[in-house]
Design a protein around this motif. Structure first.
Motif, short mmCIF file in Angstrom:
data_model
loop_
_atom_site.label_atom_id
_atom_site.label_comp_id
_atom_site.label_asym_id
_atom_site.label_seq_id
_atom_site.Cartn_x
_atom_site.Cartn_y
_atom_site.Cartn_z
N ARG A 163 0.84 -1.18 0.00
CA ARG A 163 0.00 0.00 0.00
C ARG A 163 0.90 1.25 0.00
O ARG A 163 1.93 1.28 0.66
CB ARG A 163 -0.92 0.03 1.22
N SER A 164 0.45 2.26 -0.73
CA SER A 164 1.17 3.52 -0.82
C SER A 164 0.63 4.51 0.20
O SER A 164 -0.41 4.30 0.83
CB SER A 164 1.00 4.11 -2.23
N TYR A 165 1.32 5.63 0.32
CA TYR A 165 0.87 6.69 1.22
C TYR A 165 -0.52 7.19 0.81
O TYR A 165 -1.41 7.36 1.66
CB TYR A 165 1.87 7.85 1.20
N GLU A 166 -0.70 7.40 -0.48
CA GLU A 166 -1.97 7.91 -0.97
C GLU A 166 -3.12 6.95 -0.64
O GLU A 166 -4.22 7.37 -0.27
CB GLU A 166 -1.90 8.15 -2.47
N GLN A 167 -2.86 5.66 -0.76
CA GLN A 167 -3.89 4.67 -0.44
C GLN A 167 -4.20 4.66 1.06
O GLN A 167 -5.38 4.53 1.45
CB GLN A 167 -3.44 3.28 -0.90
N ILE A 168 -3.18 4.81 1.87
CA ILE A 168 -3.38 4.82 3.33
C ILE A 168 -4.19 6.04 3.75
O ILE A 168 -5.12 5.96 4.58
CB ILE A 168 -2.02 4.78 4.05
N VAL A 169 -3.88 7.19 3.18
CA VAL A 169 -4.62 8.41 3.52
C VAL A 169 -6.07 8.29 3.09
O VAL A 169 -7.00 8.61 3.85
CB VAL A 169 -3.95 9.64 2.87
N ALA A 170 -6.29 7.83 1.86
CA ALA A 170 -7.67 7.66 1.37
C ALA A 170 -8.44 6.68 2.23
O ALA A 170 -9.62 6.90 2.55
CB ALA A 170 -7.65 7.19 -0.08
N ALA A 301 4.83 9.83 8.92
CA ALA A 301 5.04 10.93 9.85
C ALA A 301 5.98 12.00 9.30
O ALA A 301 5.96 13.14 9.79
CB ALA A 301 5.57 10.40 11.18
N MET A 302 6.80 11.66 8.32
CA MET A 302 7.71 12.64 7.73
C MET A 302 6.98 13.63 6.82
O MET A 302 7.51 14.69 6.50
CB MET A 302 8.81 11.94 6.93
N ARG A 303 5.76 13.29 6.41
CA ARG A 303 5.02 14.14 5.47
C ARG A 303 4.20 15.17 6.25
O ARG A 303 3.36 14.82 7.08
CB ARG A 303 4.14 13.27 4.59
N PRO A 304 4.41 16.47 5.98
CA PRO A 304 3.74 17.54 6.74
C PRO A 304 2.21 17.45 6.66
O PRO A 304 1.53 17.92 7.59
CB PRO A 304 4.25 18.82 6.09
N SER A 305 1.67 16.88 5.60
CA SER A 305 0.22 16.85 5.43
C SER A 305 -0.45 15.72 6.22
O SER A 305 -1.69 15.66 6.29
CB SER A 305 -0.13 16.69 3.95
N SER A 306 0.33 14.84 6.81
CA SER A 306 -0.24 13.67 7.49
C SER A 306 -0.99 14.05 8.77
O SER A 306 -0.53 14.87 9.55
CB SER A 306 0.85 12.66 7.83
N VAL A 307 -2.14 13.42 8.95
CA VAL A 307 -2.90 13.57 10.20
C VAL A 307 -2.38 12.53 11.19
O VAL A 307 -2.38 11.33 10.89
CB VAL A 307 -4.41 13.38 9.97
N ILE A 308 -1.94 12.97 12.35
CA ILE A 308 -1.37 12.10 13.37
C ILE A 308 -2.24 12.11 14.61
O ILE A 308 -2.53 13.19 15.16
CB ILE A 308 0.07 12.52 13.72
#
Length: 312
Positions: A163-170, A301-308
């Motif tokens: 799974r990619s970052y985009e898939q995880i966010v979606a 977590a390195m990506r500024p747009s990520s919701v943590i």
């Protein structure tokens, strides 16, 4: 390749019998990896002590580059095939993977082989410490390079394994409780890091977790042993106890959906390494729909747009 997949786990005696039988070529690979804050060096330890005839599989070397510098990402097909050829592995070789923890990084290596369709691959359950503890020989002489092999046809990666970052966010935005198609994310890191209470081993990286992810620390699928020399090592728990750990993590209802194939699972961890432990543990429960978020928490977590999220 063999039409029937090899067992996921083999005991030291089973591996020893497999080697002695000579019915199929066997390649033993030390896939030991240490956390970035560890003073130990896996390559040096391999040179000092190993199972006779084994080769070193460096998961940081057999990997693809990552835009944010995350290590040991899934390699490209040619990288994987070239590594196999250098290690003397052909499509018919039974690959047996082990590490010096007992169970830690070998599951990630097995995930790599299986994702490239090399079904004739297994883990030595208990790794090098269990092998030595059961009185089997250990080699301390300089290792010998194997005869190079040919890996044809070029293996193709099962894209559904990752799974990619985009898939995880979606997926995290889709709403787990209201969307039956949402994938359930299992986080293999220690509970304190998942909750945002304890720091990450990588300096400057926030702890916490992906929204809607569940905590299932990889150690909960393992049992510890003490060897005669005092060294501790781990093996997988029996399937019934792995199922209990899954029930405790996500609840019996969601666990039953996972077992029945009604809910897909994505395993995540710090950087895609111990997610392999969850992947193997679920395979032992005959769960088929399991992927790994390859960059895992480090990339997320390195990506500024990520919701943590920081909560238990």
């Amino acid at each position: 390749m063999s039409s029937a997949p090899a067992p996921f786990l083999l005991s030291p005696s089973e591996v020893n019998d497999l080697i002695k039988s000579g019915t199929t070529p066997v390649s033993l690979l030390d896939a030991t990896w240490f956390m970035p804050n560890s003073p130990r060096n896996a390559n040096d330890e391999f040179l000092a002590k190993r199972i006779p005839g084994s080769q070193r599989l460096d998961l940081d070397e057999v990997a693809s580059p990552h835009e944010l510098g995350v290590k040991h990402m899934m390699p490209e097909s040619q990288t994987f095939a070239s590594a196999c050829e250098t290690l003397g592995i052909s499509p018919s070789t039974h690959v047996v993977l082990y590490d010096t923890h007992g169970i830690f990084s070998a599951p990630r290596a097995l995930f790599m082989f299986r994702s490239f369709g090399h079904q004739n691959s297994s883990i030595l359950n208990g790794g090098l410490p269990r092998w030595a503890d059961e009185g089997l020989p250990v080699d301390t002489d300089a290792p010998k390079s194997p005869e190079p092999a040919i890996y044809i046809p070029l293996p193709q990666l099962n894209e559904q394994a990752l799974r990619s970052y985009e898939q995880i966010v979606a997926n995290s935005r889709s709403g787990l409780s209201t969307n039956a198609a949402a994938e359930l994310v299992l986080d293999a890191r220690p509970k304190g890091r998942y909750a945002g209470i304890d720091p990450e081993p990588r300096p400057g990286l926030s702890s916490g977790h992906i929204p809607h992810a569940f905590s299932l620390t990889f150690n909960l699928l393992l049992q510890k042993h003490k060897a005669k020399d005092g060294q501790e090592y781990s093996t997988f728990l029996p399937p019934a106890e792995i199922r209990k750990a899954l029930d405790d993590a996500v609840g019996p209802v969601e666990a039953e959906k996972i077992i029945r194939g009604e809910r897909s699972v994505v395993a995540s961890c710090g950087s895609g390494m111990t997610a392999g432990v969850l992947w193997v543990g679920l395979q032992l429960l005959d769960v088929k729909q399991v992927a790994i978020y390859d960059e895992s928490w480090t990339g997320y977590a390195m990506r500024p747009s990520s919701v943590i999220e920081k909560s238990t």
